[in-house]
Design a protein around this motif. Sequence first.
Motif, short mmCIF file in Angstrom:
data_model
loop_
_atom_site.label_atom_id
_atom_site.label_comp_id
_atom_site.label_asym_id
_atom_site.label_seq_id
_atom_site.Cartn_x
_atom_site.Cartn_y
_atom_site.Cartn_z
N LYS A 85 0.84 -1.22 0.00
CA LYS A 85 0.00 0.00 0.00
C LYS A 85 0.86 1.25 0.00
N MET A 86 1.94 1.25 0.80
CA MET A 86 2.81 2.44 0.87
C MET A 86 3.59 2.65 -0.41
N SER A 87 3.90 1.56 -1.11
CA SER A 87 4.70 1.71 -2.33
C SER A 87 3.91 2.37 -3.46
N LYS A 88 2.59 2.47 -3.31
CA LYS A 88 1.74 3.12 -4.32
C LYS A 88 1.83 4.64 -4.26
N PHE A 89 2.37 5.16 -3.16
CA PHE A 89 2.45 6.62 -3.00
C PHE A 89 3.66 7.20 -3.66
#
Length: 80
Positions: free
Chosen positions: A76-80
């Motif tokens: 999820k964090m890598s999508k930012f």
Amino acid sequence: MKSLGMIRRVDELGRIVLPVEFRRNLNIEERDELEIYMETDRIVIEKFEPLCIFCSSSRDLVTYSGKNVCQSCIRKMSKF
């Protein structure tokens, strides 16, 4: 689960031995980490299960800078 009660003495160094029946029932093995805390007038001992700092999952954890993060939160964090 059947309630088990046993008496154990505290030794001169403040240690107690957890009965084998307790360890078997709770799947506590040699070198496992235990969390110990007080709840009002009781001492509570629980098997320590590391959790993700974001979602509290205990699955697929990675330790980064001393913090546990699950693979799902990393994605999820890598999508930012």
